[in-house]
Design a protein around this motif. Structure first.
Motif, PDB file in Angstrom:
ATOM      1  N   ARG A 269      17.047  10.565 -10.331  1.00 43.05           N
ATOM      2  CA  ARG A 269      15.581  10.550 -10.312  1.00 43.05           C
ATOM      3  C   ARG A 269      15.100  10.979  -8.936  1.00 43.05           C
ATOM      4  O   ARG A 269      15.892  11.099  -7.984  1.00 43.05           O
ATOM      5  CB  ARG A 269      15.033   9.156 -10.625  1.00 43.05           C
ATOM      6  N   LEU A 270      13.826  11.228  -8.824  1.00 44.29           N
ATOM      7  CA  LEU A 270      13.219  11.583  -7.544  1.00 44.29           C
ATOM      8  C   LEU A 270      13.328  10.399  -6.576  1.00 44.29           C
ATOM      9  O   LEU A 270      12.890   9.295  -6.892  1.00 44.29           O
ATOM     10  CB  LEU A 270      11.747  11.947  -7.769  1.00 44.29           C
ATOM     11  N   PHE A 271      13.874  10.649  -5.390  1.00 47.19           N
ATOM     12  CA  PHE A 271      13.981   9.586  -4.386  1.00 47.19           C
ATOM     13  C   PHE A 271      12.724   9.602  -3.520  1.00 47.19           C
ATOM     14  O   PHE A 271      12.728  10.053  -2.378  1.00 47.19           O
ATOM     15  CB  PHE A 271      15.220   9.772  -3.510  1.00 47.19           C
ATOM     16  N   LEU A 272      11.628   9.100  -4.111  1.00 42.38           N
ATOM     17  CA  LEU A 272      10.362   8.966  -3.401  1.00 42.38           C
ATOM     18  C   LEU A 272       9.710   7.672  -3.869  1.00 42.38           C
ATOM     19  O   LEU A 272       9.499   7.478  -5.072  1.00 42.38           O
ATOM     20  CB  LEU A 272       9.449  10.162  -3.678  1.00 42.38           C
ATOM     21  N   HIS A 273       9.399   6.798  -2.918  1.00 42.65           N
ATOM     22  CA  HIS A 273       8.931   5.450  -3.245  1.00 42.65           C
ATOM     23  C   HIS A 273       7.793   5.068  -2.319  1.00 42.65           C
ATOM     24  O   HIS A 273       7.921   5.115  -1.082  1.00 42.65           O
ATOM     25  CB  HIS A 273      10.092   4.462  -3.081  1.00 42.65           C
ATOM     26  N   ALA A 274       6.635   4.724  -2.901  1.00 37.12           N
ATOM     27  CA  ALA A 274       5.486   4.259  -2.114  1.00 37.12           C
ATOM     28  C   ALA A 274       5.738   2.805  -1.738  1.00 37.12           C
ATOM     29  O   ALA A 274       5.494   1.901  -2.521  1.00 37.12           O
ATOM     30  CB  ALA A 274       4.207   4.402  -2.935  1.00 37.12           C
ATOM     31  N   ARG A 275       6.174   2.578  -0.512  1.00 33.24           N
ATOM     32  CA  ARG A 275       6.694   1.248  -0.174  1.00 33.24           C
ATOM     33  C   ARG A 275       5.668   0.311   0.454  1.00 33.24           C
ATOM     34  O   ARG A 275       5.835  -0.899   0.415  1.00 33.24           O
ATOM     35  CB  ARG A 275       7.914   1.359   0.731  1.00 33.24           C
ATOM     36  N   SER A 276       4.587   0.846   1.082  1.00 39.29           N
ATOM     37  CA  SER A 276       3.653  -0.075   1.729  1.00 39.29           C
ATOM     38  C   SER A 276       2.221   0.447   1.677  1.00 39.29           C
ATOM     39  O   SER A 276       1.971   1.654   1.651  1.00 39.29           O
ATOM     40  CB  SER A 276       4.062  -0.343   3.185  1.00 39.29           C
ATOM     41  N   LEU A 277       1.290  -0.505   1.652  1.00 39.15           N
ATOM     42  CA  LEU A 277      -0.145  -0.237   1.708  1.00 39.15           C
ATOM     43  C   LEU A 277      -0.763  -1.209   2.700  1.00 39.15           C
ATOM     44  O   LEU A 277      -0.433  -2.399   2.695  1.00 39.15           O
ATOM     45  CB  LEU A 277      -0.797  -0.467   0.345  1.00 39.15           C
ATOM     46  N   ARG A 278      -1.671  -0.691   3.528  1.00 36.42           N
ATOM     47  CA  ARG A 278      -2.415  -1.569   4.430  1.00 36.42           C
ATOM     48  C   ARG A 278      -3.875  -1.148   4.404  1.00 36.42           C
ATOM     49  O   ARG A 278      -4.195   0.024   4.621  1.00 36.42           O
ATOM     50  CB  ARG A 278      -1.863  -1.504   5.856  1.00 36.42           C
ATOM     51  N   PHE A 279      -4.762  -2.091   4.127  1.00 36.00           N
ATOM     52  CA  PHE A 279      -6.194  -1.807   4.059  1.00 36.00           C
ATOM     53  C   PHE A 279      -6.938  -3.137   4.078  1.00 36.00           C
ATOM     54  O   PHE A 279      -6.339  -4.212   4.032  1.00 36.00           O
ATOM     55  CB  PHE A 279      -6.542  -1.034   2.767  1.00 36.00           C
ATOM     56  N   SER A 280      -8.237  -3.068   4.147  1.00 37.31           N
ATOM     57  CA  SER A 280      -9.045  -4.283   4.066  1.00 37.31           C
ATOM     58  C   SER A 280     -10.303  -3.988   3.279  1.00 37.31           C
ATOM     59  O   SER A 280     -10.784  -2.850   3.237  1.00 37.31           O
ATOM     60  CB  SER A 280      -9.403  -4.795   5.468  1.00 37.31           C
ATOM     61  N   LEU A 281     -10.833  -5.017   2.623  1.00 38.65           N
ATOM     62  CA  LEU A 281     -12.072  -4.931   1.866  1.00 38.65           C
ATOM     63  C   LEU A 281     -13.107  -5.832   2.526  1.00 38.65           C
ATOM     64  O   LEU A 281     -12.744  -6.809   3.191  1.00 38.65           O
ATOM     65  CB  LEU A 281     -11.837  -5.358   0.415  1.00 38.65           C
ATOM     66  N   PRO A 282     -14.392  -5.518   2.363  1.00 37.75           N
ATOM     67  CA  PRO A 282     -15.435  -6.335   3.000  1.00 37.75           C
ATOM     68  C   PRO A 282     -15.302  -7.817   2.649  1.00 37.75           C
ATOM     69  O   PRO A 282     -15.016  -8.173   1.495  1.00 37.75           O
ATOM     70  CB  PRO A 282     -16.728  -5.746   2.425  1.00 37.75           C
ATOM     71  N   GLU A 283     -15.455  -8.660   3.671  1.00 44.99           N
ATOM     72  CA  GLU A 283     -15.442 -10.108   3.518  1.00 44.99           C
ATOM     73  C   GLU A 283     -14.093 -10.642   3.026  1.00 44.99           C
ATOM     74  O   GLU A 283     -14.007 -11.713   2.444  1.00 44.99           O
ATOM     75  CB  GLU A 283     -16.556 -10.568   2.576  1.00 44.99           C
ATOM     76  N   GLN A 284     -13.026  -9.877   3.249  1.00 45.39           N
ATOM     77  CA  GLN A 284     -11.677 -10.327   2.904  1.00 45.39           C
ATOM     78  C   GLN A 284     -10.748 -10.046   4.073  1.00 45.39           C
ATOM     79  O   GLN A 284     -10.956  -9.080   4.821  1.00 45.39           O
ATOM     80  CB  GLN A 284     -11.155  -9.592   1.662  1.00 45.39           C
ATOM     81  N   PRO A 285      -9.703 -10.860   4.251  1.00 41.88           N
ATOM     82  CA  PRO A 285      -8.739 -10.573   5.318  1.00 41.88           C
ATOM     83  C   PRO A 285      -7.963  -9.296   4.996  1.00 41.88           C
ATOM     84  O   PRO A 285      -7.834  -8.917   3.828  1.00 41.88           O
ATOM     85  CB  PRO A 285      -7.814 -11.807   5.296  1.00 41.88           C
ATOM     86  N   PRO A 286      -7.454  -8.589   6.008  1.00 39.78           N
ATOM     87  CA  PRO A 286      -6.676  -7.362   5.772  1.00 39.78           C
ATOM     88  C   PRO A 286      -5.475  -7.637   4.870  1.00 39.78           C
ATOM     89  O   PRO A 286      -4.873  -8.707   4.917  1.00 39.78           O
ATOM     90  CB  PRO A 286      -6.231  -6.950   7.178  1.00 39.78           C
TER      91      PRO A 286
END
Length: 306
Positions: A269-286
């Motif tokens: 299979r394709l060796f490509l993996h989305a391993r991490s996300l970092r973001f924040s939404l209003p009035e919420q912790p990152p």
């Protein structure tokens, strides 16, 4: 003629986008013609397509022929079970799924269903479920699904800038040079004769930038972390190929040497993996979310280390 009151979840959405969502099956040209002629009205007044809805607005919808909705596709139990087990994060406005390889994000192009159709059947109590972004069918890893229109709009705004940090792991052919940290090459979508969608580097294409860093070196391959700074279709895959190090297991953007190497290490299979996300939404912790490599990809790395 019917009237519809706008609820809080739809506040802030453009009128044309709202109509396209609720009037499934009505041709887009018919909706925009009605907007130009003033057939759709808000609080009895004419408005333009880009009007932003307000909670409590009364929307007048003219008589339109709307085809009966087709029956929802049957989702195989295998995928339903996989998705239910791979929910990484859930809050009132957002779901984050560790998507398995082999599952498209939505139906189309000969597919009756994808991740979003599976989720809508698994969670009928969710009145709103929309993809925030996309992953290729053969790519695994983290993908965001909005549960509220306001969250969808906010994350789209962040994705257009630098508010969302996405990182991928990819196993590429050859030894990636340490000094090559950025690949900047414009990308142009192209349709080949077979009808398969392809993307190529073309100076007439859209600007595209990807950051790369080495995670681990092997004799004939390199595990790299890829950070897409722009968000073009197949961007990481085409930039890796352009750099002379195609991603292993990539049937579209590869060469004979890379395909031979992939077969020799047992990669299917394709060796490509989305391993991490970092973001924040209003009035919420990152939020900092991670998804480990699937077992089949970890097995490949263990064999390479031997």
């Amino acid at each position: 003629m019917r009237q519809q009151q706008i609820e809080a979840d739809s506040a802030g959405q453009r009128l044309d986008n709202y109509l396209l969502k609720i009037l499934k099956g009505v041709p887009k040209t018919r909706i925009y013609r009605g907007l130009r002629k003033g057939e759709f009205r808000i609080n009895k007044g004419r408005v333009k397509a880009d009007y932003r809805l307000v909670e409590g607005d009364i929307l007048r919808i003219p008589p339109l022929h709307q085809p009966a909705p087709s029956a929802a596709p049957m989702i195989p139990g295998f995928w339903a079970a996989q998705i239910a087990q791979r929910i990484v994060h859930e809050d009132p406005g957002l779901l984050v799924i560790n998507k398995p390889s082999g599952l498209a994000v939505h139906g189309g192009s000969g597919l009756n269903y994808g991740l979003i159709e599976c989720l809508r059947q698994l969670r009928p109590e969710d009145r709103f479920l929309e993809l925030v972004h996309r992953l290729d069918r053969d790519t695994s890893g983290l993908i965001m699904v909005a549960r509220k229109p306001a969250v969808l709009r906010e994350l789209h705004r962040q994705l257009r800038g630098e508010g969302v940090d996405k990182r991928y792991l990819a196993l590429v052919a050859g030894r990636w040079p340490k000094e090559r940290r950025i690949v900047e090459a414009p990308l142009q979508k192209n349709i080949v004769q077979s009808g398969e969608r392809m993307v190529k580097v073309d100076r007439e294409g859209k600007s595209a930038v990807t950051g790369f860093s080495i995670v681990e070196q092997f004799a004939d391959a390199t595990l790299v972390e890829a950070r897409p700074i722009t968000g073009r279709t197949h961007q990481i895959r085409v930039h890796a190929q352009f750099a002379g190090h195609p991603i292993l297991g990539d049937s579209k953007y590869s060469d004979d040497q890379a395909e031979t190497l992939a077969r020799s290490i047992g990669l299917k299979r394709l060796f490509l993996h989305a391993r991490s996300l970092r973001f924040s939404l209003p009035e919420q912790p990152p939020l900092q979310l991670e998804a480990a490599l699937d077992d089949d990809l970890e097995f490949i790395l263990k064999n390479l280390r031997k």
